[in-house]
Write an enzyme that holds these catalytic residues in place. Structure first.
Site, PDB file in Angstrom:
ATOM      1  CB  ALA A   1      -0.906   0.012   1.235  1.00 45.40           C
TER       2      ALA A   1
ATOM      3  CB  THR B   1       1.511   3.246   4.461  1.00 45.56           C
ATOM      4  OG1 THR B   1       2.932   3.194   4.311  1.00 45.56           O
ATOM      5  CG2 THR B   1       0.913   1.912   4.097  1.00 45.56           C
TER       6      THR B   1
ATOM      7  CB  THR C   1      -6.727   2.268   6.870  1.00 40.36           C
ATOM      8  OG1 THR C   1      -6.472   3.224   7.894  1.00 40.36           O
ATOM      9  CG2 THR C   1      -7.433   2.984   5.729  1.00 40.36           C
TER      10      THR C   1
ATOM     11  CE1 TYR D   1      -2.904   4.553   3.810  1.00 45.05           C
ATOM     12  CE2 TYR D   1      -4.208   5.271   5.701  1.00 45.05           C
ATOM     13  CZ  TYR D   1      -3.489   4.288   5.043  1.00 45.05           C
ATOM     14  OH  TYR D   1      -3.354   3.047   5.617  1.00 45.05           O
TER      15      TYR D   1
ATOM     16  CE  LYS E   1      -5.431   0.770   2.620  1.00 44.58           C
ATOM     17  NZ  LYS E   1      -4.527  -0.317   2.123  1.00 44.58           N
TER      18      LYS E   1
ATOM     19  CD1 TRP F   1      -4.377   4.494  14.739  1.00 45.25           C
ATOM     20  CD2 TRP F   1      -3.543   4.950  16.755  1.00 45.25           C
ATOM     21  NE1 TRP F   1      -4.976   5.642  15.195  1.00 45.25           N
ATOM     22  CE2 TRP F   1      -4.496   5.949  16.430  1.00 45.25           C
ATOM     23  CE3 TRP F   1      -2.895   5.025  17.993  1.00 45.25           C
ATOM     24  CZ2 TRP F   1      -4.799   7.004  17.283  1.00 45.25           C
ATOM     25  CZ3 TRP F   1      -3.204   6.075  18.852  1.00 45.25           C
ATOM     26  CH2 TRP F   1      -4.138   7.056  18.498  1.00 45.25           C
TER      27      TRP F   1
HETATM   28  N1  LIG Z   1       0.897   1.634   9.124  1.00 40.52           N
HETATM   29  C1  LIG Z   1      -0.264   1.874   9.711  1.00 40.52           C
HETATM   30  O1  LIG Z   1      -0.341   2.526  10.773  1.00 40.52           O
HETATM   31  C2  LIG Z   1      -1.534   1.330   9.125  1.00 40.52           C
HETATM   32  C3  LIG Z   1      -2.762   1.647   9.757  1.00 40.52           C
HETATM   33  C4  LIG Z   1      -3.938   1.125   9.220  1.00 40.52           C
HETATM   34  C5  LIG Z   1      -3.902   0.302   8.108  1.00 40.52           C
HETATM   35  N2  LIG Z   1      -2.699   0.040   7.514  1.00 40.52           N
HETATM   36  C6  LIG Z   1      -2.699  -0.788   6.306  1.00 40.52           C
HETATM   37  O2  LIG Z   1      -1.951  -1.964   6.566  1.00 40.52           O
HETATM   38  C7  LIG Z   1      -1.317  -2.412   5.361  1.00 40.52           C
HETATM   39  C8  LIG Z   1       0.150  -2.667   5.601  1.00 40.52           C
HETATM   40  O3  LIG Z   1       0.716  -1.464   6.097  1.00 40.52           O
HETATM   41  P1  LIG Z   1       2.216  -1.431   6.634  1.00 40.52           P
HETATM   42  O4  LIG Z   1       2.190  -0.638   7.893  1.00 40.52           O
HETATM   43  O5  LIG Z   1       2.806  -2.788   6.619  1.00 40.52           O
HETATM   44  O6  LIG Z   1       2.843  -0.511   5.497  1.00 40.52           O
HETATM   45  P2  LIG Z   1       4.365  -0.363   5.033  1.00 40.52           P
HETATM   46  O7  LIG Z   1       5.277  -0.806   6.103  1.00 40.52           O
HETATM   47  O8  LIG Z   1       4.448   1.014   4.478  1.00 40.52           O
HETATM   48  O9  LIG Z   1       4.437  -1.420   3.853  1.00 40.52           O
HETATM   49  C9  LIG Z   1       3.816  -1.221   2.637  1.00 40.52           C
HETATM   50  C10 LIG Z   1       4.627  -1.966   1.614  1.00 40.52           C
HETATM   51  O10 LIG Z   1       3.984  -1.769   0.353  1.00 40.52           O
HETATM   52  C11 LIG Z   1       5.023  -1.700  -0.588  1.00 40.52           C
HETATM   53  N3  LIG Z   1       4.575  -1.037  -1.809  1.00 40.52           N
HETATM   54  C12 LIG Z   1       4.342   0.269  -2.030  1.00 40.52           C
HETATM   55  N4  LIG Z   1       3.994   0.470  -3.293  1.00 40.52           N
HETATM   56  C13 LIG Z   1       4.007  -0.736  -3.893  1.00 40.52           C
HETATM   57  C14 LIG Z   1       3.743  -1.187  -5.207  1.00 40.52           C
HETATM   58  N5  LIG Z   1       3.393  -0.333  -6.179  1.00 40.52           N
HETATM   59  N6  LIG Z   1       3.856  -2.497  -5.481  1.00 40.52           N
HETATM   60  C15 LIG Z   1       4.223  -3.373  -4.521  1.00 40.52           C
HETATM   61  N7  LIG Z   1       4.498  -3.016  -3.270  1.00 40.52           N
HETATM   62  C16 LIG Z   1       4.390  -1.702  -2.959  1.00 40.52           C
HETATM   63  C17 LIG Z   1       6.111  -0.895   0.076  1.00 40.52           C
HETATM   64  O11 LIG Z   1       7.316  -1.134  -0.606  1.00 40.52           O
HETATM   65  P3  LIG Z   1       8.661  -0.307  -0.288  1.00 40.52           P
HETATM   66  O12 LIG Z   1       9.187  -0.972   0.941  1.00 40.52           O
HETATM   67  O13 LIG Z   1       9.485  -0.545  -1.496  1.00 40.52           O
HETATM   68  O14 LIG Z   1       8.232   1.105  -0.096  1.00 40.52           O
HETATM   69  C18 LIG Z   1       6.074  -1.459   1.479  1.00 40.52           C
HETATM   70  O15 LIG Z   1       6.969  -2.533   1.637  1.00 40.52           O
HETATM   71  C19 LIG Z   1      -1.616  -1.330   4.309  1.00 40.52           C
HETATM   72  O16 LIG Z   1      -2.693  -1.738   3.541  1.00 40.52           O
HETATM   73  C20 LIG Z   1      -2.004  -0.129   5.135  1.00 40.52           C
HETATM   74  O17 LIG Z   1      -2.865   0.731   4.416  1.00 40.52           O
HETATM   75  C21 LIG Z   1      -1.516   0.513   8.015  1.00 40.52           C
END
Ligand SMILES: NC(=O)c1ccc[n+]([C@@H]2O[C@H](COP(=O)([O-])OP(=O)(O)OC[C@H]3O[C@@H](n4cnc5c(N)ncnc54)[C@H](OP(=O)(O)O)[C@@H]3O)[C@@H](O)[C@H]2O)c1
Length: 293
Positions: free
Chosen positions: A60, A62, A101, A125, A129, A150
């Site tokens: 995603a 993010t 999210t 964002y 989503k 979070w």
């Molecule tokens: N973080 C939060 O607080 C939070 C809260 C609520 C929901 N979420 C949801 O939870 C899920 C996972 O979040 P996370 O915290 O694990 O996020 P993250 O650590 O930012 O990981 C997202 C991953 O997606 C990869 N990505 C980005 N663009 C891409 C593309 N075009 N093709 C393939 N991969 C791509 C990124 O690659 P790179 O490493 O190369 O950038 C990164 O490894 C997401 O759907 C997010 O919306 C997160």
């Protein structure tokens, strides 16, 4: 089950790999370099080559604040990327597990959001989503959308790691106290996803939208305090910095965030039986994990 994982290098992606390690499931992790989900031809090729029973989309855009200044990029990843995966999953009859999210809500509630509560995202964002969720619902019947919140872990960038760093650099930190939500350990999300895969492998399909997040509602200020207390107790930090509660208006950010985003996990618990561990245990486990990342 053969399982294709996108976004394998993110917080959730890394924890999914940890939780699946040693299981009977054949996990094919793909980071952005291996599979860019915005490239529909590449997605179709990868899915046809792997022929997964299940696709887990942990990829995603993010960066919540940055999305305000690059909405096209956020759209490409969160909307087009989700649509590409949904099309490809549907074509081969795979189950798509997609992570979404709490920021799809506007934060005006005062009791935990349930899955069918009206959405009203307040930032780019959250809007992308939500549009991603819609693309999946239209294009792929066999989907599970898991909304979480979070997220913290030993991997990548997150609030816990930022607090640990700032807490050692500064004597006093002002932290927002009028936004409340449910910090969620990415390992718990991975356990939830694993449970879905297990049940699916036994022929159980309970599809649709689910909420899965930590079971304690806190403000960012309270979350920071818990992090510092735990980190001091286990010896990760030498001093607990002074913290003071501040208001969102005193810490303006480009993106508007919901003031309240507690979510009810009752539906997930009754379908899949997984509940998160307590916040303090999760913080302790994460701190322990940070020692060997
Ligand atoms: N973080 C939060 O607080 C939070 C809260 C609520 C929901 N979420 C949801 O939870 C899920 C996972 O979040 P996370 O915290 O694990 O996020 P993250 O650590 O930012 O990981 C997202 C991953 O997606 C990869 N990505 C980005 N663009 C891409 C593309 N075009 N093709 C393939 N991969 C791509 C990124 O690659 P790179 O490493 O190369 O950038 C990164 O490894 C997401 O759907 C997010 O919306 C997160």
């Amino acid at each position: 089950m053969r399982v294709l994982l996108t976004g394998a290098n993110g917080q959730v992606g890394r924890c999914v790999q940890d939780v699946f390690a040693g299981s009977i499931h054949d996990l094919k992790p793909m980071d952005r370099g291996a599979l860019d989900i915005t490239d529909s031809a590449a997605v179709s090729r990868a899915v046809k080559a792997v022929r997964p029973d299940i696709i887990i989309n942990a990829a995603a855009y993010t960066a919540v604040d940055k999305a305000e200044s690059e909405p096209e990029r956020a759209y490409a990843i969160n909307v087009t990327g989700s649509a590409n995966l949904a099309e490809a999953a549907s074509e081969i009859g795979a189950l798509l597990i997609h992570i979404s999210t709490d920021y799809v809500f506007d934060g005006k509630a005062s009791i935990p959001y349930v899955e069918d509560h009206p959405t009203n995202p307040q930032c780019v964002y959250g809007r992308t989503k939500l549009q991603g969720e819609a693309e999946i619902q239209i294009r792929c019947n066999k989907h599970i959308i898991l909304r979480t919140a979070w997220v913290f872990s030993e991997y990548g960038n997150n609030f816990l790691k930022t607090m640990l760093r700032l807490g050692q650099e500064r004597d006093e930190l002002g932290i927002v106290d009028d936004q409340r939500g449910c910090p969620t350990y990415a390992r718990d999300i991975a356990r939830a996803v694993f449970s879905i895969c297990e049940q699916y492998s036994y022929g159980r399909e309970e599809l649709g939208i689910y909420h899965f997040c930590g079971n304690e509602e806190v403000s960012w200020y309270q979350f920071a305090d818990l992090i510092f207390q735990c980190a001091f107790r286990v010896g990760s930090i030498k001093k607990v910095p002074a913290t003071k509660p501040i208001l969102t208006q005193d810490y303006p950010t480009p993106a508007l965030r919901p003031a309240y985003s507690g979510m009810s996990v009752i539906r997930f618990k009754s379908s899949y039986g997984v509940v998160p561990n307590s916040l303090s245990k999760n913080i302790e486990d994460c701190l322990a994990g940070l020692g060997h990342v």
